[in-house]
Design an enzyme around this catalytic site. Sequence first.
Site, PDB file in Angstrom:
ATOM      1  N   SER A 121      -0.796 -24.360 -23.740  1.00 18.47           N
ATOM      2  CA  SER A 121      -1.424 -25.167 -22.875  1.00 18.47           C
ATOM      3  C   SER A 121      -2.609 -25.461 -22.726  1.00 18.47           C
ATOM      4  O   SER A 121      -3.077 -26.601 -22.098  1.00 18.47           O
ATOM      5  CB  SER A 121      -1.061 -24.506 -21.455  1.00 18.47           C
ATOM      6  OG  SER A 121      -1.696 -23.066 -21.414  1.00 18.47           O
ATOM      7  N   HIS A 173      -7.016 -23.767 -18.949  1.00 18.70           N
ATOM      8  CA  HIS A 173      -6.575 -25.233 -18.743  1.00 18.70           C
ATOM      9  C   HIS A 173      -7.702 -26.421 -18.725  1.00 18.70           C
ATOM     10  O   HIS A 173      -7.936 -27.311 -19.064  1.00 18.70           O
ATOM     11  CB  HIS A 173      -5.511 -25.245 -17.852  1.00 18.70           C
ATOM     12  CG  HIS A 173      -4.427 -24.684 -17.864  1.00 18.70           C
ATOM     13  ND1 HIS A 173      -3.520 -24.605 -16.688  1.00 18.70           N
ATOM     14  CD2 HIS A 173      -3.774 -24.089 -18.933  1.00 18.70           C
ATOM     15  CE1 HIS A 173      -2.506 -23.967 -17.260  1.00 18.70           C
ATOM     16  NE2 HIS A 173      -2.647 -23.486 -18.599  1.00 18.70           N
TER      17      HIS A 173
END
Length: 223
Positions: A121, A173
């Site tokens: 991610s 992230h």
Amino acid sequence: MFNRQSNAYVTWTLLVVTIGLYLVEVLSGGSQNASTLMTLGAMTNSSIQTGDWWRLITPIFLHLSIFHIFMNGFTLLYVGQRLEPMVGHWRFFTIYMLSGITGNLASFAFGNENAISVGASTAIFGMFAAFLSLALIYRENRFMTEVGKSFLGLIVINLLLDLFMPSINIWGHVGGAVGGFFLGYALSLPGIKRPKMIIRILALVVIVAISYYMYARGMVVYG
């Protein structure tokens, strides 16, 4: 202008390697077995502090569950088949890997000291943000503008969801998105002299400076 290399073979290669390593996890003791994950290259803040710098790279290819790898694998395939033909193979690979690394550096600098970090991610947020930077560079192109808005929305929505999911490493992230955004400016599109070279150089300087700061902070905090 935006479809120079139609075969997204780097995207497919990354996906195959990721799936292959997940199978290795399962066969080696389980994808949620901490010992197995660490043996295969998962990251903890203390492991980086003690010198395992390569763990900033390997977690990009490791996942915790079928759902985890399905979501990241599907997103990699969906976004990669659009971004790779636009920017070219080596640019795409660079964006994916370096975004993953900057995301892991952010996790190292600001994340949970004891957490085991794995997942693509960080790199995927980098792909989202690279699309956003390209949309800003080529804002006169309606297609790029609409795509950029879509990926900006994905970034915002996912970061908001992260706030309510304590098991998700939001710093990874954020770091991946920051890396992808500046890499989009630094690399841009092949054969097109935009943005200006000075802006590309400044974007690279910013990436290096942010990465160094995060690494140095992590070493101080966990040293």
